[in-house]
Design an enzyme around this catalytic site. Sequence first.
Site, PDB file in Angstrom:
ATOM      1  N   ASN A 150       0.809  -1.227   0.000  1.00  0.00           N
ATOM      2  CA  ASN A 150       0.000   0.000   0.000  1.00  0.00           C
ATOM      3  C   ASN A 150       0.843   1.279   0.000  1.00  0.00           C
ATOM      4  O   ASN A 150       0.515   2.231  -0.693  1.00  0.00           O
ATOM      5  CB  ASN A 150      -1.014  -0.014   1.152  1.00  0.00           C
ATOM      6  CG  ASN A 150      -0.371  -0.168   2.498  1.00  0.00           C
ATOM      7  OD1 ASN A 150       0.764  -0.633   2.619  1.00  0.00           O
ATOM      8  ND2 ASN A 150      -1.095   0.212   3.536  1.00  0.00           N
ATOM      9  N   SER A 225      -0.116  -8.207   6.821  1.00  0.00           N
ATOM     10  CA  SER A 225      -1.361  -8.684   7.425  1.00  0.00           C
ATOM     11  C   SER A 225      -1.098  -9.392   8.752  1.00  0.00           C
ATOM     12  O   SER A 225       0.008  -9.893   9.002  1.00  0.00           O
ATOM     13  CB  SER A 225      -2.061  -9.640   6.463  1.00  0.00           C
ATOM     14  OG  SER A 225      -1.245 -10.775   6.275  1.00  0.00           O
ATOM     15  N   THR A 226      -2.123  -9.464   9.558  1.00  0.00           N
ATOM     16  CA  THR A 226      -1.998 -10.145  10.845  1.00  0.00           C
ATOM     17  C   THR A 226      -1.713 -11.630  10.636  1.00  0.00           C
ATOM     18  O   THR A 226      -0.911 -12.228  11.363  1.00  0.00           O
ATOM     19  CB  THR A 226      -3.274  -9.906  11.677  1.00  0.00           C
ATOM     20  OG1 THR A 226      -3.331  -8.506  11.993  1.00  0.00           O
ATOM     21  CG2 THR A 226      -3.279 -10.705  12.975  1.00  0.00           C
ATOM     22  N   THR A 228      -0.018 -13.126   8.222  1.00  0.00           N
ATOM     23  CA  THR A 228       1.400 -13.332   7.916  1.00  0.00           C
ATOM     24  C   THR A 228       2.259 -12.969   9.123  1.00  0.00           C
ATOM     25  O   THR A 228       3.249 -13.639   9.420  1.00  0.00           O
ATOM     26  CB  THR A 228       1.839 -12.497   6.693  1.00  0.00           C
ATOM     27  OG1 THR A 228       0.916 -12.728   5.634  1.00  0.00           O
ATOM     28  CG2 THR A 228       3.225 -12.866   6.224  1.00  0.00           C
ATOM     29  N   GLU A 246       4.013  -4.711  12.390  1.00  0.00           N
ATOM     30  CA  GLU A 246       2.967  -3.698  12.148  1.00  0.00           C
ATOM     31  C   GLU A 246       1.909  -4.381  11.301  1.00  0.00           C
ATOM     32  O   GLU A 246       2.150  -4.664  10.124  1.00  0.00           O
ATOM     33  CB  GLU A 246       3.561  -2.493  11.415  1.00  0.00           C
ATOM     34  CG  GLU A 246       4.586  -1.710  12.217  1.00  0.00           C
ATOM     35  CD  GLU A 246       3.967  -0.869  13.326  1.00  0.00           C
ATOM     36  OE1 GLU A 246       2.728  -0.870  13.498  1.00  0.00           O
ATOM     37  OE2 GLU A 246       4.743  -0.215  14.046  1.00  0.00           O
ATOM     38  N   CYS A 280      -3.457   0.836   6.573  1.00  0.00           N
ATOM     39  CA  CYS A 280      -3.703   0.039   7.778  1.00  0.00           C
ATOM     40  C   CYS A 280      -4.564   0.806   8.752  1.00  0.00           C
ATOM     41  O   CYS A 280      -5.421   0.254   9.423  1.00  0.00           O
ATOM     42  CB  CYS A 280      -2.379  -0.363   8.412  1.00  0.00           C
ATOM     43  SG  CYS A 280      -1.272   1.022   8.681  1.00  0.00           S
ATOM     44  N   GLU A 455       6.916   1.696  15.576  1.00  0.00           N
ATOM     45  CA  GLU A 455       7.858   2.371  14.685  1.00  0.00           C
ATOM     46  C   GLU A 455       7.782   3.864  14.984  1.00  0.00           C
ATOM     47  O   GLU A 455       6.838   4.333  15.614  1.00  0.00           O
ATOM     48  CB  GLU A 455       7.499   2.081  13.222  1.00  0.00           C
ATOM     49  CG  GLU A 455       7.636   0.597  12.918  1.00  0.00           C
ATOM     50  CD  GLU A 455       7.569   0.249  11.440  1.00  0.00           C
ATOM     51  OE1 GLU A 455       6.568   0.599  10.808  1.00  0.00           O
ATOM     52  OE2 GLU A 455       8.521  -0.370  10.948  1.00  0.00           O
TER      53      GLU A 455
HETATM   54  P1  NAD Z   1       0.839  -9.651   3.448  1.00  0.00           P
HETATM   55  O1  NAD Z   1       0.942 -10.097   4.848  1.00  0.00           O
HETATM   56  O2  NAD Z   1       0.161 -10.530   2.472  1.00  0.00           O
HETATM   57  O3  NAD Z   1       2.299  -9.396   2.831  1.00  0.00           O
HETATM   58  C1  NAD Z   1       3.205  -8.490   3.431  1.00  0.00           C
HETATM   59  C2  NAD Z   1       4.621  -8.895   3.055  1.00  0.00           C
HETATM   60  O4  NAD Z   1       4.927 -10.160   3.646  1.00  0.00           O
HETATM   61  C3  NAD Z   1       4.867  -9.062   1.562  1.00  0.00           C
HETATM   62  O5  NAD Z   1       6.139  -8.538   1.264  1.00  0.00           O
HETATM   63  C4  NAD Z   1       4.868 -10.577   1.388  1.00  0.00           C
HETATM   64  O6  NAD Z   1       5.618 -11.014   0.274  1.00  0.00           O
HETATM   65  C5  NAD Z   1       5.512 -11.022   2.677  1.00  0.00           C
HETATM   66  N1  NAD Z   1       5.229 -12.399   3.089  1.00  0.00           N
HETATM   67  C6  NAD Z   1       4.221 -13.207   2.718  1.00  0.00           C
HETATM   68  N2  NAD Z   1       4.298 -14.394   3.363  1.00  0.00           N
HETATM   69  C7  NAD Z   1       5.368 -14.312   4.180  1.00  0.00           C
HETATM   70  C8  NAD Z   1       5.944 -15.196   5.147  1.00  0.00           C
HETATM   71  N3  NAD Z   1       5.445 -16.403   5.405  1.00  0.00           N
HETATM   72  N4  NAD Z   1       7.022 -14.776   5.835  1.00  0.00           N
HETATM   73  C9  NAD Z   1       7.541 -13.542   5.626  1.00  0.00           C
HETATM   74  N5  NAD Z   1       7.041 -12.671   4.732  1.00  0.00           N
HETATM   75  C10 NAD Z   1       5.962 -13.048   4.019  1.00  0.00           C
HETATM   76  O7  NAD Z   1       0.155  -8.201   3.507  1.00  0.00           O
HETATM   77  P2  NAD Z   1      -0.268  -7.274   2.281  1.00  0.00           P
HETATM   78  O8  NAD Z   1      -1.498  -7.857   1.657  1.00  0.00           O
HETATM   79  O9  NAD Z   1       0.910  -6.975   1.420  1.00  0.00           O
HETATM   80  O10 NAD Z   1      -0.637  -5.914   3.033  1.00  0.00           O
HETATM   81  C11 NAD Z   1      -1.898  -5.627   3.515  1.00  0.00           C
HETATM   82  C12 NAD Z   1      -1.952  -5.792   5.018  1.00  0.00           C
HETATM   83  O11 NAD Z   1      -0.902  -5.044   5.626  1.00  0.00           O
HETATM   84  C13 NAD Z   1      -3.225  -5.262   5.640  1.00  0.00           C
HETATM   85  O12 NAD Z   1      -3.702  -6.160   6.614  1.00  0.00           O
HETATM   86  C14 NAD Z   1      -2.796  -3.971   6.300  1.00  0.00           C
HETATM   87  O13 NAD Z   1      -3.607  -3.561   7.369  1.00  0.00           O
HETATM   88  C15 NAD Z   1      -1.415  -4.305   6.728  1.00  0.00           C
HETATM   89  N6  NAD Z   1      -0.629  -3.090   6.934  1.00  0.00           N
HETATM   90  C16 NAD Z   1      -0.270  -2.731   8.214  1.00  0.00           C
HETATM   91  C17 NAD Z   1       0.428  -1.555   8.442  1.00  0.00           C
HETATM   92  C18 NAD Z   1       0.824  -1.126   9.828  1.00  0.00           C
HETATM   93  O14 NAD Z   1       1.703  -0.270   9.938  1.00  0.00           O
HETATM   94  N7  NAD Z   1       0.244  -1.662  10.884  1.00  0.00           N
HETATM   95  C19 NAD Z   1       0.760  -0.735   7.365  1.00  0.00           C
HETATM   96  C20 NAD Z   1       0.380  -1.129   6.089  1.00  0.00           C
HETATM   97  C21 NAD Z   1      -0.311  -2.313   5.882  1.00  0.00           C
END
Ligand code: NAD
Length: 476
Positions: A150, A225-226, A228, A246, A280, A455
Amino acid sequence: MTTRPISQVFAATSNGEDLSVSDHFEVINPSTGRPFGLAPSVTVDQLDGVFEAAHAAYLVWRTDDNTRREAMRKAADVLDARAADLAPVLTAEQGKPLSDAEAEFHAAAVWLRYYADLELPPEIIRDDAEAFEQVVRRPLGVVSAITPWNFPIMLAMWKIAPALRAGNTIVVKPSPFTPLATLAIGDVLRGVFPNGVFNVVTGPDPLGAAMVSHRIPRKVSFTGSTATGRRVAVSAAEDLKRVTLELGGNDPAIILSDANIEEIAPKLFWGAFANNGQICLAVKRVYAHASIKPRLVDALAAIAKDVAVGDGMDSGVQLGPVNNAPQFARVKELVFDAIGNGARAVAGGAPLDRDGYFFSPTILDRVDDGTRIVDEEQFGPVLPIVSFQDERDAIDRANNSEYGLTASVWSNDVDHAASVASHIDAGQVAINGHGRGVLPHLPFGGHKASGVGVENGPWGLYGFTDIQVIAAPPRN
Ligand code: NAD
């Protein structure tokens, strides 16, 4: 496939050369739904070399604070100077309007300068005739940084800047949906940091898993995501790597009965729909007092109907597409589920009839807790408005979520709003705005399933250090 797209792999090996990558994956432009570029698939074997180079660089990088600060300031200047050239890459892979993309590179520069200027003095706990005691912060080593799609640049910089400032080196892996802009910053920062200090690798999800389980990094800083995040925590526990997570959110906004609807509606709307709701900490559910809810719904619907949605490269566009096909499918599923269960779309409610992952900005009325769109994180351009009669009830419903990232309370009486805010379980609660606390100097992190650690600010920097006590005899 050996074509090198927009940017090369920037993963400095010990001799400072790029990795040679033979396999690539397609990057889709969400405004068309079609591939527009290729990103290199770094293999798990190649990761060994990257981490070894990062570790060799760490042994030198950690020794000189001023070198680190100067390099970070130079990096900030480069990002500011190149923001306009780099923004189209981010827009093409992420979908956001060009001006928002450019702003993201400038924001990254702001974070670099903030941390370059931040002092990290030892804390003298005691210095008297009996003892000299101080607490110092030491870098951890190599950091694995894993980011979502995002805000690929800004969220990477929330990790890069404090990690490097503290004396660590870093390997960043962006989302496979948005790899190219992060590679591009690796490219333009070539030579600004010594080889091996700042590395970018790209590849599908298993590369992220390999970055967590690898023996060299001592810290994983993850945003995503939560689901992951839970997997990351389990894997990192194996050799007790430090983690900052995060994660997701389902942020409530509580609108009290005395709120000035005309004044707050635009702020509330953009708190929910900026970046097409893919934030997020976007407002993801609104609890509006029953007495003002009809007026609020009308005001939000009027704004939603007026928003210019389109390809982020076109001028005047305010919202682009949803970033990727699975997320687009999820937004559709949640909206159709709500409508199927009696919700009314007072604006939007359906995808746009065109190529790409466009969904009409949607305001949902006649919804309640217990509907998926209220209970789950939609992460898209949809906002459900729920009514309440009693403030205590609104607080309980706002807190009735596994998440606790941020929240907001809206009222003409700021003191009263602050007292409502004090009952909300979230890492940040804003009054008459949403996300007011997202600034370089304030800690950002979730309660409950929204994360572990924070952070930003000195607290974010501490997360890239281990604490050490020096206990000595008196100095004189
Ligand atoms: P995601 O968890 O699918 O992927 C995030 C990253 O993790 C990607 O780079 C992905 O390739 C990597 N990944 C996937 N599987 C993995 C594993 N087993 N081990 C390590 N890395 C792995 O999330 P997304 O769809 O890219 O992002 C959307 C989510 O992120 C939403 O839930 C959003 O709320 C959250 N988000 C949180 C914040 C925050 O600061 N709290 C900020 C932005 C987005």
